[in-house]
Design an enzyme around this catalytic site. Structure first.
Site, mmCIF file in Angstrom:
data_model
loop_
_atom_site.group_PDB
_atom_site.id
_atom_site.type_symbol
_atom_site.label_atom_id
_atom_site.label_comp_id
_atom_site.label_asym_id
_atom_site.label_seq_id
_atom_site.Cartn_x
_atom_site.Cartn_y
_atom_site.Cartn_z
ATOM 1 N N HIS A 151 -85.925 -5.591 0.145
ATOM 2 C CA HIS A 151 -84.733 -6.432 1.081
ATOM 3 C C HIS A 151 -86.255 -6.537 1.792
ATOM 4 O O HIS A 151 -85.979 -6.705 3.397
ATOM 5 C CB HIS A 151 -83.453 -6.809 1.426
ATOM 6 N N ARG A 202 -77.290 -15.685 5.812
ATOM 7 C CA ARG A 202 -78.052 -15.220 6.003
ATOM 8 C C ARG A 202 -79.527 -15.753 5.618
ATOM 9 O O ARG A 202 -80.267 -16.494 6.211
ATOM 10 C CB ARG A 202 -78.534 -14.023 6.865
ATOM 11 N N THR A 203 -79.894 -14.949 3.900
ATOM 12 C CA THR A 203 -81.313 -15.155 3.945
ATOM 13 C C THR A 203 -81.151 -16.420 3.210
ATOM 14 O O THR A 203 -82.248 -16.631 3.629
ATOM 15 C CB THR A 203 -81.208 -13.982 2.549
ATOM 16 N N LYS A 233 -76.085 -19.843 -19.798
ATOM 17 C CA LYS A 233 -76.291 -19.477 -21.162
ATOM 18 C C LYS A 233 -77.499 -18.703 -22.251
ATOM 19 O O LYS A 233 -77.893 -18.477 -23.009
ATOM 20 C CB LYS A 233 -76.403 -21.014 -21.550
ATOM 21 N N ARG A 281 -83.288 -13.886 -5.420
ATOM 22 C CA ARG A 281 -82.207 -12.771 -5.099
ATOM 23 C C ARG A 281 -81.283 -12.390 -6.048
ATOM 24 O O ARG A 281 -80.567 -13.476 -6.902
ATOM 25 C CB ARG A 281 -80.825 -13.106 -4.090
HETATM 26 N N1 CP Z 1 -78.553 -9.740 5.758
HETATM 27 C C1 CP Z 1 -78.758 -10.642 4.566
HETATM 28 O O1 CP Z 1 -78.823 -9.964 3.587
HETATM 29 O O2 CP Z 1 -77.143 -11.704 4.801
HETATM 30 P P1 CP Z 1 -77.220 -12.607 3.662
HETATM 31 O O3 CP Z 1 -76.693 -11.472 2.200
HETATM 32 O O4 CP Z 1 -75.907 -13.255 4.298
HETATM 33 O O5 CP Z 1 -78.413 -12.772 3.461
#
Ligand code: CP
Length: 330
Positions: free
Chosen positions: A131, A52-53, A82, A103
Protein backbone atom coordinates in the site's frame (compact mmCIF):
# COMPACT_ATOMS: atom_id res chain seq x y z
CA UNK A 1 9.00 7.54 -11.99
CA UNK A 2 6.54 5.91 -14.44
CA UNK A 3 4.24 4.04 -12.03
CA UNK A 4 3.84 4.02 -8.23
CA UNK A 5 3.30 0.38 -7.38
CA UNK A 6 5.64 -0.54 -4.53
CA UNK A 7 7.87 1.01 -1.90
CA UNK A 8 10.73 -1.36 -2.58
CA UNK A 9 12.17 0.35 -5.63
CA UNK A 10 11.74 3.99 -4.70
CA UNK A 11 14.96 5.91 -3.99
CA UNK A 12 15.56 8.13 -0.98
CA UNK A 13 15.91 11.13 -3.31
CA UNK A 14 12.53 10.36 -4.93
CA UNK A 15 10.89 9.96 -1.53
CA UNK A 16 12.31 13.20 -0.18
CA UNK A 17 11.26 15.03 -3.35
CA UNK A 18 7.69 13.79 -2.72
CA UNK A 19 7.92 15.10 0.88
CA UNK A 20 9.12 18.47 -0.41
CA UNK A 21 6.25 18.72 -2.91
CA UNK A 22 3.72 17.76 -0.22
CA UNK A 23 5.10 20.39 2.17
CA UNK A 24 5.02 22.95 -0.64
CA UNK A 25 1.39 22.12 -1.35
CA UNK A 26 0.49 22.45 2.34
CA UNK A 27 2.19 25.80 2.62
CA UNK A 28 1.02 27.40 -0.63
CA UNK A 29 -2.21 29.07 -1.60
CA UNK A 30 -4.52 26.47 -3.24
CA UNK A 31 -4.46 28.47 -6.53
CA UNK A 32 -0.78 27.65 -7.00
CA UNK A 33 -1.64 24.03 -7.76
CA UNK A 34 -5.29 24.23 -8.80
CA UNK A 35 -4.72 23.93 -12.56
CA UNK A 36 -1.74 21.58 -12.68
CA UNK A 37 -3.84 18.66 -13.91
CA UNK A 38 -6.21 20.69 -16.10
CA UNK A 39 -7.61 18.49 -18.83
CA UNK A 40 -6.44 15.25 -17.17
CA UNK A 41 -8.84 12.42 -16.39
CA UNK A 42 -7.93 10.00 -13.61
CA UNK A 43 -9.62 6.64 -13.12
CA UNK A 44 -10.14 5.17 -9.66
CA UNK A 45 -10.70 1.43 -9.97
CA UNK A 46 -11.43 -0.08 -6.55
CA UNK A 47 -12.14 -3.80 -6.19
CA UNK A 48 -12.08 -3.52 -2.36
CA UNK A 49 -13.81 -1.10 0.02
CA UNK A 50 -12.10 2.17 0.89
CA UNK A 51 -12.90 5.46 2.56
CA UNK A 52 -9.56 7.25 2.96
CA UNK A 53 -7.57 6.12 -0.06
CA UNK A 54 -10.25 6.60 -2.70
CA UNK A 55 -11.68 9.85 -1.34
CA UNK A 56 -8.31 11.44 -0.59
CA UNK A 57 -7.09 10.52 -4.08
CA UNK A 58 -10.25 11.95 -5.63
CA UNK A 59 -9.89 15.09 -3.50
CA UNK A 60 -6.25 15.34 -4.63
CA UNK A 61 -7.26 15.10 -8.31
CA UNK A 62 -9.93 17.81 -7.94
CA UNK A 63 -7.58 20.10 -6.01
CA UNK A 64 -5.15 19.83 -8.93
CA UNK A 65 -7.83 20.66 -11.51
CA UNK A 66 -8.25 17.16 -12.89
CA UNK A 67 -11.39 15.05 -13.17
CA UNK A 68 -12.19 11.57 -11.91
CA UNK A 69 -13.95 8.59 -13.50
CA UNK A 70 -14.65 6.00 -10.85
CA UNK A 71 -15.84 2.47 -10.14
CA UNK A 72 -15.80 2.24 -6.37
CA UNK A 73 -17.22 -1.30 -6.32
CA UNK A 74 -15.37 -2.66 -9.32
CA UNK A 75 -15.71 -6.22 -8.05
CA UNK A 76 -19.48 -6.08 -8.50
CA UNK A 77 -20.23 -3.17 -10.82
CA UNK A 78 -17.51 -3.50 -13.47
CA UNK A 79 -17.24 -6.06 -16.25
CA UNK A 80 -15.00 -8.20 -14.04
CA UNK A 81 -18.41 -9.67 -13.11
CA UNK A 82 -18.56 -10.88 -16.72
CA UNK A 83 -15.14 -12.51 -16.35
CA UNK A 84 -13.16 -9.71 -18.00
CA UNK A 85 -9.53 -10.06 -16.97
CA UNK A 86 -7.74 -7.31 -15.08
CA UNK A 87 -5.33 -7.00 -18.00
CA UNK A 88 -8.13 -6.41 -20.53
CA UNK A 89 -9.82 -3.89 -18.24
CA UNK A 90 -6.57 -1.94 -17.83
CA UNK A 91 -5.90 -1.92 -21.58
CA UNK A 92 -9.38 -0.45 -22.11
CA UNK A 93 -9.28 2.11 -19.28
CA UNK A 94 -5.81 3.26 -20.46
CA UNK A 95 -7.67 4.73 -23.42
CA UNK A 96 -10.09 6.65 -21.18
CA UNK A 97 -7.82 8.02 -18.47
CA UNK A 98 -4.40 9.62 -18.04
CA UNK A 99 -3.66 7.52 -14.93
CA UNK A 100 -5.29 4.59 -13.14
CA UNK A 101 -5.47 4.29 -9.37
CA UNK A 102 -6.20 0.68 -8.50
CA UNK A 103 -7.07 -1.27 -5.33
CA UNK A 104 -7.36 -5.02 -5.78
CA UNK A 105 -7.20 -8.12 -3.55
CA UNK A 106 -4.41 -9.80 -5.55
CA UNK A 107 -0.85 -9.13 -4.40
CA UNK A 108 0.43 -8.84 -7.97
CA UNK A 109 -2.50 -6.80 -9.34
CA UNK A 110 -0.68 -3.48 -9.70
CA UNK A 111 2.40 -4.97 -11.34
CA UNK A 112 0.15 -6.90 -13.73
CA UNK A 113 -1.73 -3.69 -14.49
CA UNK A 114 1.51 -1.79 -15.05
CA UNK A 115 2.76 -4.46 -17.45
CA UNK A 116 -0.09 -3.76 -19.88
CA UNK A 117 -0.95 -0.12 -19.19
CA UNK A 118 -0.05 2.77 -21.47
CA UNK A 119 -0.68 5.25 -18.61
CA UNK A 120 0.73 5.45 -15.05
CA UNK A 121 -0.61 2.91 -12.55
CA UNK A 122 -0.87 3.93 -8.90
CA UNK A 123 -1.26 1.13 -6.40
CA UNK A 124 -3.95 2.01 -3.84
CA UNK A 125 -3.56 -1.32 -2.03
CA UNK A 126 -2.78 -4.75 -3.46
CA UNK A 127 -3.75 -7.75 -1.34
CA UNK A 128 -1.62 -8.08 1.76
CA UNK A 129 1.47 -7.12 -0.23
CA UNK A 130 1.66 -3.35 -0.63
CA UNK A 131 0.00 0.00 0.00
CA UNK A 132 2.69 2.42 -1.14
CA UNK A 133 0.79 5.70 -0.94
CA UNK A 134 -0.23 4.80 2.64
CA UNK A 135 3.47 4.34 3.43
CA UNK A 136 4.24 7.68 1.82
CA UNK A 137 1.68 9.49 3.97
CA UNK A 138 2.84 7.51 7.02
CA UNK A 139 6.44 8.53 6.45
CA UNK A 140 5.35 12.14 5.82
CA UNK A 141 3.43 12.08 9.11
CA UNK A 142 6.53 10.87 10.97
CA UNK A 143 8.70 13.52 9.34
CA UNK A 144 6.18 16.16 10.39
CA UNK A 145 6.22 14.86 13.94
CA UNK A 146 9.96 15.48 14.12
CA UNK A 147 11.36 19.07 14.26
CA UNK A 148 10.32 20.44 10.87
CA UNK A 149 6.94 18.84 10.95
CA UNK A 150 6.02 20.11 14.40
CA UNK A 151 6.53 23.73 13.39
CA UNK A 152 4.67 23.29 10.11
CA UNK A 153 1.72 21.55 11.74
CA UNK A 154 1.48 23.95 14.67
CA UNK A 155 1.77 27.07 12.55
CA UNK A 156 -0.61 25.79 9.90
CA UNK A 157 -3.19 25.01 12.56
CA UNK A 158 -2.94 28.38 14.26
CA UNK A 159 -2.38 30.71 11.31
CA UNK A 160 -4.38 28.95 8.60
CA UNK A 161 -1.32 28.16 6.50
CA UNK A 162 2.13 29.67 6.21
CA UNK A 163 3.40 31.38 3.12
CA UNK A 164 6.92 30.48 2.12
CA UNK A 165 7.51 28.07 5.02
CA UNK A 166 8.53 25.36 2.58
CA UNK A 167 11.59 27.43 1.60
CA UNK A 168 12.99 26.78 5.07
CA UNK A 169 12.65 23.02 4.65
CA UNK A 170 15.81 21.49 3.28
CA UNK A 171 16.11 17.83 2.36
CA UNK A 172 18.45 17.35 5.34
CA UNK A 173 15.46 17.86 7.62
CA UNK A 174 13.31 15.27 5.93
CA UNK A 175 15.00 12.29 7.46
CA UNK A 176 13.69 9.16 9.09
CA UNK A 177 17.17 8.14 10.25
CA UNK A 178 17.40 6.67 13.78
CA UNK A 179 13.67 6.08 14.03
CA UNK A 180 12.40 3.68 16.70
CA UNK A 181 9.03 2.27 15.67
CA UNK A 182 6.79 -0.52 16.93
CA UNK A 183 4.31 -2.21 14.58
CA UNK A 184 1.39 -3.72 16.45
CA UNK A 185 -1.42 -6.05 15.42
CA UNK A 186 -1.92 -7.95 12.19
CA UNK A 187 1.45 -7.75 10.46
CA UNK A 188 0.84 -10.74 8.20
CA UNK A 189 -2.38 -9.90 6.39
CA UNK A 190 -2.09 -6.12 6.75
CA UNK A 191 -0.20 -4.41 3.96
CA UNK A 192 0.79 -1.19 5.69
CA UNK A 193 3.53 -2.42 8.04
CA UNK A 194 5.49 -4.30 5.41
CA UNK A 195 5.16 -1.42 2.92
CA UNK A 196 6.43 1.10 5.47
CA UNK A 197 9.31 -1.15 6.56
CA UNK A 198 10.45 -1.22 2.92
CA UNK A 199 10.56 2.60 2.93
CA UNK A 200 12.38 2.71 6.26
CA UNK A 201 15.04 0.47 4.71
CA UNK A 202 16.22 3.60 2.86
CA UNK A 203 17.40 5.08 6.17
CA UNK A 204 20.02 4.24 8.79
CA UNK A 205 19.78 3.52 12.49
CA UNK A 206 16.22 2.18 12.20
CA UNK A 207 14.96 0.06 15.12
CA UNK A 208 11.80 -1.96 14.47
CA UNK A 209 9.81 -3.60 17.29
CA UNK A 210 7.10 -6.12 16.42
CA UNK A 211 4.12 -6.87 18.64
CA UNK A 212 1.80 -9.29 16.88
CA UNK A 213 -0.27 -12.38 17.67
CA UNK A 214 1.72 -15.52 16.85
CA UNK A 215 -0.45 -16.26 13.79
CA UNK A 216 -0.01 -12.73 12.46
CA UNK A 217 3.74 -12.13 12.40
CA UNK A 218 5.48 -10.48 9.47
CA UNK A 219 6.10 -12.75 6.51
CA UNK A 220 9.56 -14.27 5.95
CA UNK A 221 10.34 -12.00 3.01
CA UNK A 222 10.03 -8.90 5.21
CA UNK A 223 12.32 -10.43 7.86
CA UNK A 224 14.76 -11.24 5.03
CA UNK A 225 14.57 -7.66 3.79
CA UNK A 226 15.31 -6.30 7.28
CA UNK A 227 18.25 -8.70 7.58
CA UNK A 228 19.63 -7.70 4.19
CA UNK A 229 19.23 -3.95 4.83
CA UNK A 230 20.68 -4.07 8.33
CA UNK A 231 17.48 -2.99 10.09
CA UNK A 232 17.59 -3.93 13.79
CA UNK A 233 14.38 -5.64 14.90
CA UNK A 234 12.96 -7.38 17.95
CA UNK A 235 9.85 -9.53 18.35
CA UNK A 236 8.04 -8.52 21.53
CA UNK A 237 5.29 -10.06 23.62
CA UNK A 238 3.96 -6.95 25.35
CA UNK A 239 4.23 -3.16 25.48
CA UNK A 240 6.55 -3.60 28.48
CA UNK A 241 9.33 -4.81 26.13
CA UNK A 242 9.44 -1.48 24.28
CA UNK A 243 11.77 1.44 25.01
CA UNK A 244 9.90 4.23 26.81
CA UNK A 245 11.25 6.78 24.34
CA UNK A 246 10.03 4.94 21.26
CA UNK A 247 9.13 7.43 18.50
CA UNK A 248 6.11 5.68 16.98
CA UNK A 249 3.50 3.15 18.09
CA UNK A 250 2.02 2.05 14.75
CA UNK A 251 -1.20 0.20 15.53
CA UNK A 252 -3.07 -1.90 12.92
CA UNK A 253 -6.42 -3.63 12.63
CA UNK A 254 -6.87 -7.40 12.38
CA UNK A 255 -7.65 -7.93 8.69
CA UNK A 256 -10.67 -10.15 9.28
CA UNK A 257 -11.56 -10.02 5.58
CA UNK A 258 -8.29 -11.82 4.75
CA UNK A 259 -8.16 -14.14 7.76
CA UNK A 260 -11.82 -15.06 8.25
CA UNK A 261 -11.28 -18.23 10.24
CA UNK A 262 -8.55 -16.98 12.54
CA UNK A 263 -9.66 -16.23 16.08
CA UNK A 264 -7.05 -14.22 17.96
CA UNK A 265 -7.12 -12.56 21.34
CA UNK A 266 -5.80 -9.03 20.86
CA UNK A 267 -6.75 -7.57 24.26
CA UNK A 268 -3.09 -7.30 25.29
CA UNK A 269 -2.32 -5.32 22.12
CA UNK A 270 -4.91 -2.62 22.68
CA UNK A 271 -3.63 0.94 23.11
CA UNK A 272 -5.41 2.51 26.05
CA UNK A 273 -4.62 5.83 27.70
CA UNK A 274 -2.88 3.86 30.49
CA UNK A 275 -0.69 2.07 27.93
CA UNK A 276 0.18 5.32 26.16
CA UNK A 277 1.09 6.97 29.45
CA UNK A 278 3.92 4.45 29.89
CA UNK A 279 5.67 6.17 26.97
CA UNK A 280 7.38 9.49 26.34
CA UNK A 281 5.50 12.71 25.61
CA UNK A 282 7.15 12.57 22.16
CA UNK A 283 5.88 9.09 21.29
CA UNK A 284 3.23 9.36 18.58
CA UNK A 285 0.39 6.89 17.97
CA UNK A 286 -0.35 6.11 14.33
CA UNK A 287 -2.91 3.88 12.66
CA UNK A 288 -3.72 3.62 8.94
CA UNK A 289 -7.42 3.35 9.91
CA UNK A 290 -10.11 2.16 9.90
CA UNK A 291 -9.84 1.04 13.52
CA UNK A 292 -12.12 -1.44 15.23
CA UNK A 293 -11.27 -1.30 18.94
CA UNK A 294 -7.48 -1.57 18.97
CA UNK A 295 -7.06 2.06 20.06
CA UNK A 296 -9.46 3.22 22.77
CA UNK A 297 -11.29 6.40 21.93
CA UNK A 298 -10.02 8.08 25.11
CA UNK A 299 -6.61 8.19 23.40
CA UNK A 300 -8.03 10.40 20.63
CA UNK A 301 -7.71 13.63 22.57
CA UNK A 302 -4.09 13.01 23.58
CA UNK A 303 -1.77 15.24 21.52
CA UNK A 304 0.30 12.14 20.72
CA UNK A 305 -2.60 10.57 18.82
CA UNK A 306 -1.95 11.60 15.21
CA UNK A 307 -4.03 9.05 13.27
CA UNK A 308 -6.70 11.47 12.03
CA UNK A 309 -4.07 13.98 11.01
CA UNK A 310 -2.24 11.03 9.37
CA UNK A 311 -5.35 10.30 7.28
CA UNK A 312 -5.55 13.97 6.28
CA UNK A 313 -1.92 13.84 5.14
CA UNK A 314 -3.20 11.55 2.38
CA UNK A 315 -4.31 14.55 0.34
CA UNK A 316 -1.03 16.51 -0.05
CA UNK A 317 1.04 13.35 -0.39
CA UNK A 318 -1.26 11.89 -3.04
CA UNK A 319 -1.26 15.26 -4.82
CA UNK A 320 2.54 14.98 -4.80
CA UNK A 321 2.37 11.51 -6.40
CA UNK A 322 -0.05 12.71 -9.09
CA UNK A 323 2.10 15.76 -9.84
CA UNK A 324 5.23 13.64 -10.06
CA UNK A 325 3.64 11.18 -12.48
CA UNK A 326 1.55 13.61 -14.54
CA UNK A 327 2.27 17.21 -13.75
CA UNK A 328 4.46 19.68 -15.58
CA UNK A 329 6.10 22.86 -14.29
CA UNK A 330 5.38 22.54 -10.60
N1 CP B 1 -5.86 3.32 5.27
C1 CP B 1 -6.68 2.92 4.28
O1 CP B 1 -6.25 2.35 3.29
O2 CP B 1 -8.00 3.21 4.47
P1 CP B 1 -9.16 2.85 3.45
O3 CP B 1 -9.26 1.35 3.38
O4 CP B 1 -10.39 3.50 4.02
O5 CP B 1 -8.79 3.43 2.11
Amino acid sequence: MKHFIDTENITRAELERLFEIAFKIENSKPEKFSNKLNGKVISTLFFEPSTRTRLSFESAVYKLGGRVISTENAGTSSSSQKCETLEDAIKVISGYADAIIIRHPDNDSSSRAASVSSVPIINAGSGSYAHPTQSLLDAFTIVKSRGVGRSVVRNTASAGGLKGQSKAIGSNNLTLDNLKICFIGDLKYGRTANSLIKLLALYSGIEVYLLAPQQMCLTDDVYALMDSKGIAYKNCKSFDCLPKDIDVLYQTRIQSERARDLKVDTKALKITKAVLDKFSQNTIVMHPLPRVDEICTDVDTDKRAVYFQQAHNGVPTRMAVLLTLLGENF
